[in-house]
Write a protein that holds these residues in place. Structure first.
Motif, short mmCIF file in Angstrom:
data_model
loop_
_atom_site.label_atom_id
_atom_site.label_comp_id
_atom_site.label_asym_id
_atom_site.label_seq_id
_atom_site.Cartn_x
_atom_site.Cartn_y
_atom_site.Cartn_z
N ASP A 30 4.10 6.19 5.47
CA ASP A 30 4.32 7.68 5.24
C ASP A 30 5.18 8.41 6.33
O ASP A 30 6.06 9.18 6.14
CB ASP A 30 2.95 8.42 4.83
CG ASP A 30 2.35 8.05 3.89
OD1 ASP A 30 2.87 7.78 2.69
OD2 ASP A 30 0.91 7.86 3.98
N ALA A 58 -1.26 -0.69 4.08
CA ALA A 58 -1.55 0.62 4.21
C ALA A 58 -2.40 1.30 3.19
O ALA A 58 -2.08 1.75 2.33
CB ALA A 58 -0.31 1.16 4.14
N PHE A 59 -3.70 0.84 3.18
CA PHE A 59 -4.70 1.19 2.31
C PHE A 59 -5.52 2.35 2.94
O PHE A 59 -6.46 2.81 2.41
CB PHE A 59 -5.69 0.21 1.73
CG PHE A 59 -4.95 -0.72 0.63
CD1 PHE A 59 -3.91 -0.16 -0.08
CD2 PHE A 59 -5.45 -2.09 0.64
CE1 PHE A 59 -3.46 -1.33 -1.00
CE2 PHE A 59 -4.78 -2.92 0.04
CZ PHE A 59 -3.83 -2.40 -0.97
N GLY A 60 -5.61 2.51 4.21
CA GLY A 60 -6.47 3.29 5.12
C GLY A 60 -7.49 2.65 5.50
O GLY A 60 -8.03 1.61 4.67
N ARG A 106 -7.99 16.72 6.21
CA ARG A 106 -8.81 15.81 7.15
C ARG A 106 -9.90 16.35 7.85
O ARG A 106 -10.47 15.53 8.56
CB ARG A 106 -7.67 15.44 8.01
CG ARG A 106 -6.72 14.24 7.57
CD ARG A 106 -5.54 13.84 8.75
NE ARG A 106 -4.62 12.92 7.85
CZ ARG A 106 -4.98 11.82 7.77
NH1 ARG A 106 -5.96 11.16 8.22
NH2 ARG A 106 -3.95 11.21 7.29
N GLY A 147 -2.71 2.20 8.19
CA GLY A 147 -3.23 3.32 8.02
C GLY A 147 -1.88 4.22 7.19
O GLY A 147 -1.40 3.70 6.30
N GLY A 148 -1.49 5.51 7.64
CA GLY A 148 -0.58 6.09 7.16
C GLY A 148 0.95 5.96 7.50
O GLY A 148 1.73 6.75 7.46
N ARG A 162 -2.17 16.43 13.52
CA ARG A 162 -2.28 15.68 12.06
C ARG A 162 -3.25 16.61 11.30
O ARG A 162 -2.94 16.82 9.99
CB ARG A 162 -2.93 14.41 12.47
CG ARG A 162 -2.34 13.39 11.01
CD ARG A 162 -2.30 12.15 11.31
NE ARG A 162 -1.93 11.37 10.41
CZ ARG A 162 -2.42 10.36 9.96
NH1 ARG A 162 -3.26 9.44 10.67
NH2 ARG A 162 -1.93 9.76 8.68
N ARG A 215 -13.17 14.68 7.23
CA ARG A 215 -13.31 13.29 8.30
C ARG A 215 -13.35 13.29 9.55
O ARG A 215 -13.82 12.69 10.14
CB ARG A 215 -11.81 12.52 7.87
CG ARG A 215 -11.95 11.91 6.59
CD ARG A 215 -10.68 11.03 5.98
NE ARG A 215 -9.82 10.34 7.10
CZ ARG A 215 -8.93 9.71 7.01
NH1 ARG A 215 -8.40 9.74 5.76
NH2 ARG A 215 -8.09 8.94 7.66
N GLY A 268 0.87 -1.17 -0.08
CA GLY A 268 0.04 -0.09 0.12
C GLY A 268 0.83 1.21 0.04
O GLY A 268 1.99 1.01 -0.41
N ALA A 269 0.06 2.47 0.20
CA ALA A 269 0.77 3.93 0.16
C ALA A 269 0.82 4.17 -1.38
O ALA A 269 0.91 3.40 -2.22
CB ALA A 269 1.78 3.88 1.14
N ALA A 270 1.55 5.27 -1.19
CA ALA A 270 1.58 5.88 -2.91
C ALA A 270 2.83 5.25 -3.54
O ALA A 270 3.69 4.66 -2.72
CB ALA A 270 1.74 7.48 -2.66
N PRO A 283 -6.41 -1.15 -3.32
CA PRO A 283 -7.29 -2.22 -3.06
C PRO A 283 -8.26 -2.70 -3.81
O PRO A 283 -9.07 -3.69 -3.42
CB PRO A 283 -8.14 -1.73 -1.75
CG PRO A 283 -7.96 -0.12 -1.72
CD PRO A 283 -6.79 0.11 -2.68
N1 UDP Z 1 -3.75 4.33 0.30
C1 UDP Z 1 -3.42 3.42 -0.76
N2 UDP Z 1 -4.42 3.12 -1.48
C2 UDP Z 1 -5.66 3.65 -1.65
C3 UDP Z 1 -5.85 4.70 -0.65
C4 UDP Z 1 -4.93 4.92 0.26
O1 UDP Z 1 -2.26 3.03 -0.78
O2 UDP Z 1 -6.36 3.58 -2.44
C5 UDP Z 1 -2.81 4.79 1.23
C6 UDP Z 1 -2.03 6.44 1.31
O3 UDP Z 1 -1.35 6.67 0.51
C7 UDP Z 1 -1.61 6.13 2.79
C8 UDP Z 1 -2.60 5.26 3.36
O4 UDP Z 1 -3.06 4.46 2.86
O5 UDP Z 1 -0.59 5.87 3.02
C9 UDP Z 1 -3.70 5.59 4.50
O6 UDP Z 1 -3.50 6.72 5.23
P1 UDP Z 1 -4.53 7.47 5.95
O7 UDP Z 1 -3.83 8.61 6.32
O8 UDP Z 1 -5.88 7.88 5.31
O9 UDP Z 1 -4.83 6.48 7.11
P2 UDP Z 1 -5.08 7.01 8.58
O10 UDP Z 1 -3.51 6.93 9.14
O11 UDP Z 1 -5.61 8.09 8.80
O12 UDP Z 1 -5.64 5.66 9.01
#
Ligand code: UDP
Length: 253
Positions: free
Chosen positions: A201, A170-172, A231, A197-198, A224, A234, A117-119, A147
């Motif tokens: 990052d 890490a898809f949130g 955010r 989550g993030g 944050r 949310r 996951g993540a960017a 996802p």
């Molecule tokens: N993300 C991803 N694919 C998606 C949507 C989100 O990889 O389709 C990643 C996004 O880059 C980030 C993580 O999921 O790294 C989620 O971060 P977010 O800050 O929303 O999560 P939180 O820490 O608030 O739960």
């Protein structure tokens, strides 16, 4: 060693377990040593009030949280809500800290870690950072995907091909937690998967955590919001969460 499964409370229908960071790591060590003949992987969710409010509108997410082996109080709001119920969790257990402690455990035990996951490029960079921090850490693979169902099969094959023991997703929320739940049956090599989550990052420095004094005041969420103002929408659910959690506690007393 944490021998018994931890107790839990229900915060608006979402289970939250009574564990500290130390308990969590002990429990993970125990799970990873248990023989797993046909048992599916263990799933950990790093919950916060946004999870709880999402789950009020999303039955599948509520079910996934209910099925998870461990739901951590990642958000300070859940720590407060547990205190109001008179059944306080020992402490906040942030997923963004657990990812480091668990990577260290992986290095010490030879467990192979996969980052999903993540960017683009973030997972690979986070893997390198973790390997520098914990020499000997074996990374079974990384995938900066999404996802989306079309990617499901190739992601699962890659995780399996790497003989992965521990999987960070890490898809949130709720996508990461639903993804793990949906694929539990196919991830036969994996012993433990957690939605983070993030956190990737944070590991790569794309996001920064609040200074410790801000964290100790329970204001990391505000930091944050300041750093990532998108955010705000949310976070609009937070006052409603506090109201409903307080109401639940008053009714239960
Ligand atoms: N993300 C991803 N694919 C998606 C949507 C989100 O990889 O389709 C990643 C996004 O880059 C980030 C993580 O999921 O790294 C989620 O971060 P977010 O800050 O929303 O999560 P939180 O820490 O608030 O739960």
């Amino acid at each position: 060693m944490q021998q018994q499964d931890p107790t839990k409370i229900s915060i608006l229908g979402v289970p939250i377990h009574h564990v500290s960071m130390g308990d969590t790591l002990q429990l993970i060590s125990r799970w990873m040593r248990e023989p797993r003949t046909d048992a599916p992987l263990r799933q950990i969710c790093t919950a916060n009030p946004e999870f709880v409010m999402k789950a009020q509108q999303d039955q599948l997410f509520l079910d996934v949280l209910g099925r998870a082996d461990l739901c951590l109080a990642d958000g300070i709001g859940l720590v407060y809500a547990s205190r109001w119920q008179g059944s306080a969790v020992p402490e906040r257990v942030p997923g963004s800290e657990l990812v480091y402690h668990l990577a260290k455990l992986c290095a010490e035990n030879g467990w192979r870690l996969f980052l999903l996951g993540a960017a683009e490029g973030v997972a690979a960079e986070a893997a390198e950072k973790l390997q520098n921090l914990y020499p000997g850490l074996q990374i079974s693979g990384t995938w900066s995907g999404s996802p989306a169902l079309e990617e499901n099969e190739s992601i699962v094959s890659k995780i399996e091909a790497g003989n992965t023991d521990v999987l960070y997703v890490a898809f949130g929320a709720p996508n990461q937690d639903k993804w793990i739940d949906r694929n539990k049956g196919s991830l036969t090599s994996v012993g433990l998967a957690l939605g983070i989550g993030g956190s990737l990052d944070f590991i790569t420095g794309r996001s920064t955590r609040a200074p410790e004094w801000v964290q100790s005041l329970g204001l990391e969420w505000l930091h944050r919001l300041w750093k990532e103002p998108w955010r705000w929408r949310r976070m609009l659910v937070l006052p409603k969460f506090l109201y409903l959690a307080l109401l639940q506690a008053v009714k239960q007393r």
